[in-house]
Design a protein around this motif. Structure first.
Motif, PDB file in Angstrom:
ATOM      1  N   CYS A 284      -4.726   5.586  -4.076  1.00 22.46           N
ATOM      2  CA  CYS A 284      -4.997   4.838  -2.839  1.00 22.46           C
ATOM      3  C   CYS A 284      -6.465   4.983  -2.427  1.00 22.46           C
TER       4      CYS A 284
ATOM      5  N   LEU B  31      -2.438  -7.606   2.183  1.00 20.86           N
ATOM      6  CA  LEU B  31      -3.598  -6.872   1.697  1.00 20.86           C
ATOM      7  C   LEU B  31      -4.318  -7.782   0.706  1.00 20.86           C
TER       8      LEU B  31
ATOM      9  N   SER C 157      -8.027  -6.150   5.503  1.00 25.93           N
ATOM     10  CA  SER C 157      -7.658  -4.965   4.715  1.00 25.93           C
ATOM     11  C   SER C 157      -7.371  -3.774   5.632  1.00 25.93           C
TER      12      SER C 157
ATOM     13  N   ILE D 161      -3.699  -1.842   5.961  1.00 21.45           N
ATOM     14  CA  ILE D 161      -3.600  -0.414   5.646  1.00 21.45           C
ATOM     15  C   ILE D 161      -3.301   0.385   6.908  1.00 21.45           C
TER      16      ILE D 161
ATOM     17  N   PHE E 285       0.837  -1.207   0.000  1.00 21.65           N
ATOM     18  CA  PHE E 285       0.000   0.000   0.000  1.00 21.65           C
ATOM     19  C   PHE E 285       0.867   1.250   0.000  1.00 21.65           C
TER      20      PHE E 285
END
Length: 388
Positions: A279, A338, A320, A324, A267
């Protein structure tokens, strides 16, 4: 795909009953994964003496069985999803026991089995299977209170948790525990049991902090900012370096000093090379999967279908958020991929299986929609009543 709504057949029925928002979002995330693999993995591969596109090729190769698994599982009926999950659960349970004895040890943990030249992480495949099994046991108790399905679900949870802690993999343990807690709550069990589970979870977290040095170290580093925070600091620097629109594909500089840029910190690479706007788009796709899945779940009349779908979407969304959150320094560092995006064959295929289950469970079955009447003339776009 040129299929008419009035046609009857396996492919036609599948196409007109599948939720195409979930299908397209899943495939889109896989494509993002390949794109970001090109951006993030060459530097890692060169650093460890591999071909620059080693991880890119692996990602593309593993995407083929992942797409096949996603589509194949989506053809199943809810009953077949339950049976498939039962088989998968017991197979992975045996493999997780084997991991403790013959698994490959990497960074102090045994999480991988080496089979026929492939490395497999059984816990990744166990997660969707466990969620479906727990949902089934809870739903059976809801239908027939005399069936101790909730007790059996708790036993399975404790068994899975013990095997995960034995590896040790406390991140996956917390992820499974949180998802189990959501299922526990949605199944309508009493507040006394829910409170007991909450107290047990807090106690387990405290015990993990006191018992595992690496857990204590990560939490202390997160709270104080002191110690070895190299990766998370580099990840944050990469995000800041990218700005709103990124420095351009292949132009990232900070990513080259991130050891896990292709996996846990992909990410951050996305932020550096493609910017915050990209993003936000990535986050929007994840949000579509979670919100759409929950919306479809709560339209279901069948308890098992509703619980299983909620559980699968929850574990997808929580994983997720954790990944993140670590990249943004909102959570303590934890090696968690992810979904669909990070490099890793087991994670990619297991996530595809889980999403295939969601697609199978949420296929349009008008007769099972709570309080709704459908037919061919009144069905909304994408809905179709297959031949019985």
């Amino acid at each position: 795909m040129n299929l008419k709504r009035t046609e009857r057949g396996l492919i036609s029925d599948w196409w007109w009953t599948i939720d195409r928002w979930l299908l397209v979002s899943s495939l889109l995330l896989m494509l993002f994964g390949i794109t970001l693999s090109f951006a993030a993995s060459p530097a890692v591969a060169e650093r460890i003496g591999l071909d620059p596109y080693h991880f890119v090729i692996r990602q593309i190769v593993f995407m083929v069985p992942a797409v096949i698994a996603l589509v194949a599982v989506s053809f199943l009926s809810p009953r077949q999803v339950r049976r498939f999950s039962a088989i998968l659960f017991f197979v992975t349970l045996i493999m997780m026991v084997l991991v403790l004895f013959v698994g490959m040890e990497i960074k102090g943990s045994r999480r991988w089995l080496h089979i026929f030249g492939f490395s497999i992480q059984p816990s990744e495949y166990m997660k969707p299977a466990f969620v479906v099994m727990a949902a089934w046991l809870f739903s059976e108790h809801m239908k027939k209170p005399e069936i101790p399905g909730n007790i059996f679900a708790i036993v399975l949870f404790l068994l899975v948790s013990a095997l995960l802690v034995g590896q040790p993999d406390l991140g996956q343990t917390m992820l499974v525990a949180a998802t189990f807690g959501v299922l526990f709550f949605l199944s309508g069990l009493g507040w006394a049991l829910i409170t007991g589970l909450g107290v047990l979870s807090v106690g387990a977290a405290v015990a993990a902090y006191l018992s595992f040095d690496h857990v204590q170290s990560r939490i202390n580093r997160f709270l104080t900012g002191e110690g070895d925070n190299y990766q998370v600091m580099q990840a944050m620097q990469a995000i800041q370096h990218g700005g709103w629109f990124g420095v351009g594909p292949g132009e990232g500089i900070v990513k080259r000093s991130l050891p896990d840029s292709h996996a846990d910190f992909v990410f951050s690479v996305a932020a550096e090379e493609f910017g915050a706007v990209f993003c936000l788009l990535l986050l929007a796709v994840f949000t579509v999967v979670v919100v759409r899945g929950l919306w479809l779940a709560f339209r279901e009349r069948d308890e098992f279908t509703r619980l299983a779908t909620c559980g699968l979407v929850t574990i997808f969304g929580l994983q997720s958020v954790i990944n993140i959150g670590v990249n943004l320094q909102l959570l303590p560092a934890k090696g968690m991929t992810l979904p669909f995006v990070s490099s890793g064959g087991s994670s990619l295929i297991a996530t595809a299986i889980a999403m295939g289950m969601v697609l199978a469970l949420t296929r349009h079955r008008p007769e099972k929609r709570a309080g709704l009447e459908f037919n061919l003339s009144s069905a909304p776009t994408g809905a179709f009543t297959p031949a019985v």
